[in-house]
Design an enzyme around this catalytic site. Structure first.
Site, short mmCIF file in Angstrom:
data_model
loop_
_atom_site.label_atom_id
_atom_site.label_comp_id
_atom_site.label_asym_id
_atom_site.label_seq_id
_atom_site.Cartn_x
_atom_site.Cartn_y
_atom_site.Cartn_z
N HIS A 157 85.82 43.75 50.61
CA HIS A 157 84.52 43.51 50.01
C HIS A 157 83.62 42.67 50.91
CE1 HIS A 157 85.30 44.63 45.54
NE2 HIS A 157 86.00 45.41 46.36
N ASP A 158 84.20 41.83 51.73
CA ASP A 158 83.40 41.07 52.69
C ASP A 158 82.85 42.00 53.76
OD1 ASP A 158 82.26 38.81 54.00
OD2 ASP A 158 83.96 38.79 55.37
N HIS A 176 95.20 50.01 47.69
CA HIS A 176 95.37 49.95 46.24
C HIS A 176 96.83 49.95 45.83
CE1 HIS A 176 91.05 51.59 45.33
NE2 HIS A 176 91.07 50.31 45.66
N THR A 188 104.61 50.21 41.93
CA THR A 188 105.31 49.14 42.67
C THR A 188 104.25 48.17 43.18
OG1 THR A 188 105.26 50.48 44.69
CG2 THR A 188 107.23 50.62 43.34
#
Length: 323
Positions: free
Chosen positions: A68-69, A193, A248
């Site tokens: 996000h940065d 993710h 996991t």
């Protein structure tokens, strides 16, 4: 709660020759702090390790923080700046409200300022910390190119430019292309993710009244959809309810891609990667070969770390405020 140990933190190093290639315009270098702060990476590593031992959500949040940065103004630590009465900063934009691991970067910065004042940028701390949470969770290790400077501008309004969980592949490709990242980078970095959790609000539209003819997104495994419906009923009064993005979720592996093959991607943007001919073959390759995924993820993380690197920024003394 996931348990991390120093023994697990003994990395399986994937050497990609990154010390001599993929230099950014700002001349990042693996050895940037060798003289000014030789203990920098060790200090950051054990700060992140300690935080992760006490907060199972810290690894996913730190990795997401790096994404996000870099996707807003480049990798300049603008996501760390606090809002002021005159300006709402990135961290208070809707996509960043759940990051909540800024304290880990603050702790590392405090230790670094004690060991080597005014030397290590907040942007480099985030980049190194992102690598470390991947490695300590069982993923690849790579050499982080260093020498980024910290930016002075942070606007919550610009977080609208972050890839959304509702994006289709064409929109995702456009977003990544703007950062000089290709289709393979898109699929590899989406594999981040494999660590993480999402609240219902980010995927609930796939479960209820998806279209005028279908209640559930047809690309979703029906049994998986029913499981999610129970966790995210409509209306949903539990703001903390949600789903791990990977079965996991505390281990960095290629299970994320295996779930896409089974129709169990949580985000529409994730499942879309297996529905589009431009990305499907890459998803299948990573699902079948974890070592290939690790190699490509490490390569793409280095490329992402080169996005928008500043030559004329500063080294903040406090990551939350400009000097």
């Amino acid at each position: 709660m996931a348990v991390f140990s120093p023994r697990k933190f003994s990395f399986s190093i994937i050497f990609l020759g990154l010390m001599t290639v993929l230099r950014s315009q700002a001349a990042l270098d693996v050895h940037y702090y060798d003289r000014t702060c030789p203990e920098a990476e060790k200090i950051i590593r054990y700060t992140v390790l300690n935080a992760s031992m006490h907060d199972a959500k810290a690894p996913a949040r730190i990795l997401r923080m790096f994404f996000h940065d870099c996707f807003i103004r480049g990798c300049d630590a603008s996501v760390l700046l606090d809002s002021t009465p005159q300006n709402q900063a990135e961290k208070d934009g809707p996509p960043n409200i759940s990051l909540r691991a800024f304290y880990v970067i603050d702790d590392a910065k405090t230790k670094l300022e004690s060991a080597c004042p005014k030397a290590v940028s907040c942007a480099d701390i985030v980049a190194i910390a992102a690598r470390d949470v991947v490695a300590m969770s069982g993923g690849p290790f790579w050499n982080v190119l260093k020498g980024r400077k910290d930016g002075r501008i942070s606007k919550a309004s610009e977080t609208i430019n972050l890839p959304a969980p509702t994006f289709n592949v064409s929109t995702l490709i456009q977003s990544f292309t703007k950062r000089r990242l290709g289709v393979k980078d898109l699929v590899a970095l989406s594999g981040g993710h494999t660590l993480g959790f999402s609240h219902c609000s980010s995927f609930q539209a796939r479960l209820h009244n998806f279209s005028s003819v279908q209640d559930i997104d047809p690309t979703m495994n029906p049994e998986f959809a029913e499981t999610l419906k129970k966790k995210c009923p409509k209306p949903n009064k539990n703001g903390n309810a949600g789903q791990f993005l990977d079965s996991t979720a505390s281990t960095f592996d290629n299970n994320y891609y295996k779930q896409l093959l089974a129709g169990k991607g949580v985000f529409g943007s994730d499942q879309a990667l297996y529905s589009d001919y431009r990305t499907k073959w890459i998803v299948e390759s990573f699902a079948n070969d974890q070592s290939l995924f690790f190699k490509e993820f490490a390569t793409s993380m280095v490329k992402l770390g080169n996005v928008g690197v500043m030559e004329n920024g500063e080294v903040r003394l406090n990551c939350r405020v400009v000097n």
